[in-house]
Design an enzyme around this catalytic site. Structure first.
Site, PDB file in Angstrom:
ATOM      1  N   TYR A 142      -6.559  32.195  66.783  1.00 41.57           N
ATOM      2  CA  TYR A 142      -5.885  30.938  67.089  1.00 41.57           C
ATOM      3  C   TYR A 142      -5.500  30.265  65.782  1.00 41.57           C
ATOM      4  O   TYR A 142      -6.310  30.180  64.857  1.00 41.57           O
ATOM      5  CB  TYR A 142      -6.803  30.013  67.901  1.00 41.57           C
ATOM      6  CG  TYR A 142      -6.172  28.683  68.248  1.00 41.57           C
ATOM      7  CD1 TYR A 142      -5.099  28.609  69.132  1.00 41.57           C
ATOM      8  CD2 TYR A 142      -6.648  27.491  67.681  1.00 41.57           C
ATOM      9  CE1 TYR A 142      -4.516  27.387  69.455  1.00 41.57           C
ATOM     10  CE2 TYR A 142      -6.065  26.267  68.004  1.00 41.57           C
ATOM     11  CZ  TYR A 142      -5.002  26.222  68.885  1.00 41.57           C
ATOM     12  OH  TYR A 142      -4.432  25.013  69.203  1.00 41.57           O
ATOM     13  N   ASP A 237      -6.200  32.004  57.256  1.00 45.11           N
ATOM     14  CA  ASP A 237      -6.440  30.742  57.957  1.00 45.11           C
ATOM     15  C   ASP A 237      -7.930  30.431  57.944  1.00 45.11           C
ATOM     16  O   ASP A 237      -8.719  31.050  58.657  1.00 45.11           O
ATOM     17  CB  ASP A 237      -5.901  30.855  59.388  1.00 45.11           C
ATOM     18  CG  ASP A 237      -6.051  29.558  60.180  1.00 45.11           C
ATOM     19  OD1 ASP A 237      -6.650  28.598  59.646  1.00 45.11           O
ATOM     20  OD2 ASP A 237      -5.566  29.509  61.324  1.00 45.11           O
ATOM     21  N   LYS A 272     -10.392  20.866  59.620  1.00 45.57           N
ATOM     22  CA  LYS A 272     -11.758  20.601  60.099  1.00 45.57           C
ATOM     23  C   LYS A 272     -12.676  20.004  59.010  1.00 45.57           C
ATOM     24  O   LYS A 272     -12.625  18.814  58.778  1.00 45.57           O
ATOM     25  CB  LYS A 272     -12.307  21.845  60.789  1.00 45.57           C
ATOM     26  CG  LYS A 272     -11.417  22.170  62.036  1.00 45.57           C
ATOM     27  CD  LYS A 272     -11.952  23.221  62.968  1.00 45.57           C
ATOM     28  CE  LYS A 272     -11.149  23.255  64.259  1.00 45.57           C
ATOM     29  NZ  LYS A 272     -10.223  24.368  64.392  1.00 45.57           N
TER      30      LYS A 272
HETATM   31  C1  LIG Z   1      -8.723  24.512  64.899  1.00 49.31           C
HETATM   32  C2  LIG Z   1      -7.906  25.596  64.306  1.00 49.31           C
HETATM   33  C3  LIG Z   1      -6.529  25.432  64.030  1.00 49.31           C
HETATM   34  C4  LIG Z   1      -5.753  24.243  64.496  1.00 49.31           C
HETATM   35  O1  LIG Z   1      -6.206  23.061  63.928  1.00 49.31           O
HETATM   36  P1  LIG Z   1      -5.850  21.660  64.660  1.00 49.31           P
HETATM   37  O2  LIG Z   1      -6.347  20.648  63.685  1.00 49.31           O
HETATM   38  O3  LIG Z   1      -6.601  21.676  65.954  1.00 49.31           O
HETATM   39  O4  LIG Z   1      -4.391  21.622  64.847  1.00 49.31           O
HETATM   40  C5  LIG Z   1      -5.872  26.424  63.334  1.00 49.31           C
HETATM   41  N1  LIG Z   1      -6.526  27.541  62.939  1.00 49.31           N
HETATM   42  C6  LIG Z   1      -7.831  27.749  63.216  1.00 49.31           C
HETATM   43  C7  LIG Z   1      -8.486  28.996  62.737  1.00 49.31           C
HETATM   44  C8  LIG Z   1      -8.559  26.798  63.924  1.00 49.31           C
HETATM   45  O5  LIG Z   1      -9.838  27.032  64.223  1.00 49.31           O
END
Ligand SMILES: *Cc1c(COP(=O)(O)O)cnc(C)c1O
Length: 450
Positions: A142, A237, A272
């Site tokens: 994701y 990511d 995060k």
């Molecule tokens: C949470 C998440 C996102 C998206 O971040 P948001 O702040 O919710 O838009 C993208 N990549 C990863 C791996 C994530 O866990």
């Protein structure tokens, strides 16, 4: 009727599904989601007065636990001085410096507000740098909810993806290729089939949005090599893993391990933890790549709230407090929780796999040998290595487990496909509460029927 049920009814009249992010609606576990009144350290209290140990931790940001006093003070002090000045502030520079100091594989960062923005911009940047359009992503990873990343795998390997959501045009997902995780052959096949057209591969440093699925040893290094030998960029990511799984994220952890280290992605994304609970995310890369972003280069990106001083103050303070002792505390809490859960599952005869990278983990239900899982966990159980394998688990057991934990005073992620999040505030009292709730929850999982 509980106060939470009452407010959830009201919420559903003014907000689709009663929530502002879908997984909060408890769709996969059933029941009424508690509305939070307050939260402190490892504990969260709902508006009915139920106090529980929290294993969601804001979905990852709260490495230090809820409302750490120094983070609260930084937010208070900053917000009393300014909220949204519209120009530059020193906190933005401090946060960028802190990130660059921790991750020597990047020189510069651009701050944004959400992980979705960070990955969306990273992809635009990769396309701008390479002059190519196609993107490879892994099924089950994701990267936020931008159109091109809400893509589902087509029928064959290395085929162009189908929309993963209504409202996403095929014209957009046809620029994304979806391949199985941990499958380098599929990546090579995609590069061979679309020679000279692939701008980037985007991957979670260690996937944690289909439950945790660890990269095989050397997978990230090989992936970087394949990208680079084909003139494409690797986007790592770390929105979830960054500064949670270690001081320099999961990338940093792999560099300390000779079976995994020795690679650099071209672009990192973070989120995060770097906001400490407020909206901050970022992308970072070497200078020659970041030069392509506006105002220096031709790849446009902007944001009214980017680098907001209040949010940045929470992030800088969180990172400065995230020292070796903090990571040791989170890692130790994870060791303990994994051991407690595994012991209870073994006691009740519930087959499982623990899916884990350091302090980040989840559990999959079922007999992995029978389900055809091709990995091995730390207990010697077969464990899933990609989304197709993860989905073959006995997920019908999770709602029973979840609700028994909730009743026992533990707030779990409301889906079996989410990681469990701990913090440096998860002390003996918090672990004790988890230990007390587990026996009944393990029994409920073992007794559940499809
Ligand atoms: C949470 C998440 C996102 C998206 O971040 P948001 O702040 O919710 O838009 C993208 N990549 C990863 C791996 C994530 O866990």
């Amino acid at each position: 009727m509980s106060a939470s049920a009452d407010w959830f009814d009201r919420a559903r009249k003014v907000t689709p599904g009663g929530v502002n992010s879908p997984v909060r609606a408890f769709g996969s576990v059933g029941g009424t989601p508690p509305f939070t009144h307050s939260a402190e350290g490892a504990w969260i209290t709902d508006i009915d007065g139920n106090r529980r140990v929290d294993l969601v931790c804001g979905w990852g940001p709260l490495l230090l636990g809820h409302s750490h006093p120094e983070v609260v003070e930084a937010v208070r002090e900053t917000s009393a001085r300014m909220m949204c000045p519209g120009g530059s502030t020193v906190g933005e520079v401090e946060l960028a410096e802190e990130i660059a100091k921790r991750v020597p594989a990047l020189d510069e960062v651009r701050l944004v507000s959400t992980g979705t923005e960070a990955t969306m911009t990273a992809i635009r940047l990769a396309r701008g740098v390479t002059g190519r359009n196609l993107i490879i992503k892994f099924a089950g990873c994701y990267h936020g909810h931008s159109d091109g990343l809400l893509a589902a795998a087509g029928s064959g390997l290395a085929t162009l993806a189908l929309p993963g959501s209504a409202g996403v045009p095929e014209a957009i997902t046809s620029q994304t290729i979806v391949v199985p995780y941990n499958d380098l052959e599929a990546v090579r096949a995609a590069f061979a089939e679309h020679e000279g057209q692939i701008a980037a591969v985007i991957t979670e440093a260690s996937p944690a949005n289909m439950g945790v699925v660890p990269p095989a040893a050397g997978f990230n290094r090989e992936l970087a090599e394949i990208c680079h030998s084909n003139g494409a960029l690797m986007i790592c990511d770390e929105v979830l893993t960054g500064f949670r799984t270690g001081p320099a994220g999961w990338w940093g952890r792999e560099q300390q391990d000779s079976t995994r280290g020795g690679w650099e992605p071209d672009i990192f994304t973070f989120g995060k933890v770097i906001g400490g609970g407020l909206p901050v995310a970022a992308l970072g890369a070497r200078r020659e790549i970041m030069e392509h972003l506006s105002p220096n280069g031709g790849v446009y990106q902007a944001g009214t709230l980017s680098g907001n001083p209040v949010a940045v103050a929470a992030g800088v303070t969180t990172l400065r407090l995230a020292d070796a002792a903090a990571y040791a505390a989170v890692d130790a809490a994870a060791d303990r929780v994994v051991e407690l859960v595994a012991t209870e599952f073994q006691r009740v005869g519930q087959p499982f796999a623990v899916q884990r990278v350091r302090n980040l983990f989840s559990f999959a239900f079922g007999d992995g040998a029978a389900l055809g899982w091709s990995g091995k966990d730390e207990f010697g159980n077969a464990s899933p290595i990609n989304e197709a394998e993860v989905k073959r688990q006995e997920s019908f057991r999770y709602p029973a487990f979840f609700h028994a934990m909730l009743d026992g005073g533990v707030n779990m992620p409301p889906s079996v496909f989410e990681a469990w999040f701990l913090s440096a505030a998860h002390d003996d009292a918090a672990l004790e509460q988890i230990a007390k709730a587990l026996p009944k929850a393990a029994e409920a999982a073992a007794a559940a029927t499809a």
